[in-house]
Design an enzyme around this catalytic site. Structure first.
Site, PDB file in Angstrom:
ATOM      1  N   ASP A  80       0.876  -1.300  -0.025  1.00  0.00           N
ATOM      2  CA  ASP A  80       0.194  -0.057  -0.053  1.00  0.00           C
ATOM      3  C   ASP A  80       0.825   1.326   0.016  1.00  0.00           C
ATOM      4  O   ASP A  80       0.540   2.353   0.525  1.00  0.00           O
ATOM      5  CB  ASP A  80      -0.651  -0.137   1.041  1.00  0.00           C
ATOM      6  CG  ASP A  80      -2.278  -0.523   0.895  1.00  0.00           C
ATOM      7  OD1 ASP A  80      -2.686  -0.719  -0.217  1.00  0.00           O
ATOM      8  OD2 ASP A  80      -3.035  -0.840   1.757  1.00  0.00           O
ATOM      9  N   HIS A  97      -2.592  -5.836  -6.090  1.00  0.00           N
ATOM     10  CA  HIS A  97      -3.439  -6.692  -4.857  1.00  0.00           C
ATOM     11  C   HIS A  97      -4.823  -6.184  -4.729  1.00  0.00           C
ATOM     12  O   HIS A  97      -5.472  -6.636  -3.936  1.00  0.00           O
ATOM     13  CB  HIS A  97      -2.505  -6.306  -3.657  1.00  0.00           C
ATOM     14  CG  HIS A  97      -2.577  -4.856  -3.226  1.00  0.00           C
ATOM     15  ND1 HIS A  97      -2.039  -4.070  -3.685  1.00  0.00           N
ATOM     16  CD2 HIS A  97      -3.363  -4.338  -2.153  1.00  0.00           C
ATOM     17  CE1 HIS A  97      -2.357  -2.780  -2.871  1.00  0.00           C
ATOM     18  NE2 HIS A  97      -3.108  -2.975  -2.051  1.00  0.00           N
ATOM     19  N   HIS A 114      -4.134   4.273  -5.897  1.00  0.00           N
ATOM     20  CA  HIS A 114      -3.187   4.276  -5.106  1.00  0.00           C
ATOM     21  C   HIS A 114      -2.168   3.009  -5.530  1.00  0.00           C
ATOM     22  O   HIS A 114      -1.114   3.024  -5.409  1.00  0.00           O
ATOM     23  CB  HIS A 114      -3.310   4.084  -3.741  1.00  0.00           C
ATOM     24  CG  HIS A 114      -3.852   2.747  -3.153  1.00  0.00           C
ATOM     25  ND1 HIS A 114      -5.324   2.564  -3.052  1.00  0.00           N
ATOM     26  CD2 HIS A 114      -3.323   1.625  -2.615  1.00  0.00           C
ATOM     27  CE1 HIS A 114      -5.527   1.299  -2.710  1.00  0.00           C
ATOM     28  NE2 HIS A 114      -4.296   0.651  -2.395  1.00  0.00           N
ATOM     29  N   ASP A 174      -4.000  -9.572   3.174  1.00  0.00           N
ATOM     30  CA  ASP A 174      -4.613  -8.037   3.525  1.00  0.00           C
ATOM     31  C   ASP A 174      -6.165  -7.991   3.745  1.00  0.00           C
ATOM     32  O   ASP A 174      -6.262  -7.247   5.094  1.00  0.00           O
ATOM     33  CB  ASP A 174      -4.353  -7.159   2.126  1.00  0.00           C
ATOM     34  CG  ASP A 174      -4.226  -5.706   2.463  1.00  0.00           C
ATOM     35  OD1 ASP A 174      -4.180  -5.273   3.749  1.00  0.00           O
ATOM     36  OD2 ASP A 174      -4.769  -5.008   1.670  1.00  0.00           O
ATOM     37  N   LYS A 222      -0.437   4.884  -1.283  1.00  0.00           N
ATOM     38  CA  LYS A 222      -1.096   5.435  -0.291  1.00  0.00           C
ATOM     39  C   LYS A 222      -0.691   6.851   0.311  1.00  0.00           C
ATOM     40  O   LYS A 222      -1.405   7.816   0.617  1.00  0.00           O
ATOM     41  CB  LYS A 222      -1.696   4.904   0.973  1.00  0.00           C
ATOM     42  CG  LYS A 222      -2.788   3.703   0.392  1.00  0.00           C
ATOM     43  CD  LYS A 222      -3.445   3.133   1.861  1.00  0.00           C
ATOM     44  CE  LYS A 222      -4.503   1.980   1.613  1.00  0.00           C
ATOM     45  NZ  LYS A 222      -5.265   1.489   2.798  1.00  0.00           N
TER      46      LYS A 222
END
Length: 221
Positions: free
Chosen positions: A80, A134, A108, A163, A83
Site C-alpha cells: 500500500d 493486490h 493508489h 490483507d 497511499k
C-alpha cells in the site's frame, strides 16, 4: 598457512559480510516505506507485520520454494505504499467516500508502482507487482485494470487474501473487528469472485499458523 590464501579468504568473507549488510539495509528501507504508508492511513505498523506473515504462510501452502516465500514476505510491506500519494481528506475520511473520492483512492496501486519504479525482477520488481495487483479481483471487478483470474499476478492474489483477512479481523477507528469465524466465512463466500478459489482453502488450512501470528502481533492500546 600461506598468506595469499589467508588474504583471499579474508577478502571473500568481508565481501559476504558486506553483501549481507546491503541486503539488510535494502530490507529495512523497504519495510520503512511500508510503515510510512500505514502511518498515513488508519492502519498500524503491526498490520504490515501480520499481513506479511500471513502472505508467507499462504505462499508456503501453495508450494513456492523457500527463496520465493522469503521474497514475498519481504516485499509484502510495500503493498500500500501508493497511499502516500492520496490526500489526507480522502485517506482519513471516517464516512463513505463519494464517487470522485473513490476514483482517487483507486489510483493508489498505480502511485505505488510509480514510487517503487520500473523494476522487472528482484525484490523491488516483486514489490511493484504486488502494489499494482493486490486490489484486482478474480472475477475482473477489481482495480486498477480490471484484470481477472490468471491475468493477475499470483503474488497479488496472495496479498489480497492476507490483507483483507487482517483488515477484517482488526479494529479500526471506523469499524469493529470481525470475528475470525466471520472473516473466514467471508473468504469462502468471496472465493471465485474476489479471491483465487484455489488459494482460499490453502489459507484456511493453515489457519492455526495464521492465528499464532495474529496473537503474537496483536494490537496494543
Amino acid at each position: 598457512i600461506r598468506p595469499a590464501i589467508v588474504q583471499a579468504r579474508v577478502k571473500t568473507h568481508l565481501s559476504l559480510v558486506r553483501m549481507d549488510e546491503l541486503k539488510q539495509t535494502r530490507l529495512q528501507i523497504i519495510q520503512s516505506l511500508g510503515y510510512a504508508a500505514e502511518y498515513k492511513d488508519n492502519e498500524t505498523g503491526r498490520h504490515v507485520i501480520r499481513m506479511s506473515h500471513y502472505s508467507k504462510i499462504l505462499a508456503e501452502a501453495i508450494g513456492y520454494s523457500p527463496d520465493v516465500v522469503d521474497e514475498i514476505f519481504l516485499a509484502a510491506p510495500m503493498h500500500d505504499i501508493g497511499k502516500i500519494g492520496i490526500p489526507d481528506n480522502i485517506l482519513k475520511k471516517q464516512g463513505k467516500l463519494d464517487s470522485e473520492e473513490w476514483e482517487m483512492m483507486k489510483k493508489h496501486p498505480l502511485i505505488g508502482a510509480e514510487i517503487i519504479g520500473e523494476h522487472t525482477n528482484g525484490l523491488l520488481g516483486l514489490a511493484r507487482k504486488i502494489s499494482i495487483s493486490h486490489h484486482e479481483k478474480w472475477d475482473g471487478s477489481g482495480y486498477p485494470y480490471g484484470l481477472k483470474k490468471n491475468e493477475i499476478y499470483p503474488e497479488g492474489r496472495i496479498i489480497a487474501i492476507a490483507d483483507v483477512f487482517d483488515a477484517l479481523t482488526t479494529e479500526r477507528p471506523y469499524k469493529k473487528a470481525w470475528t475470525v469465524e466471520d472473516a473466514c466465512q467471508y473468504l469462502i463466500e468471496q472465493s471465485g469472485s474476489h479471491f483465487d478459489p484455489e488459494f482460499v482453502p490453502l489459507f484456511l488450512n493453515r489457519l492455526n499458523d495464521v492465528l499464532e501470528v495474529k496473537e503474537k502481533w496483536k494490537e496494543t492500546n
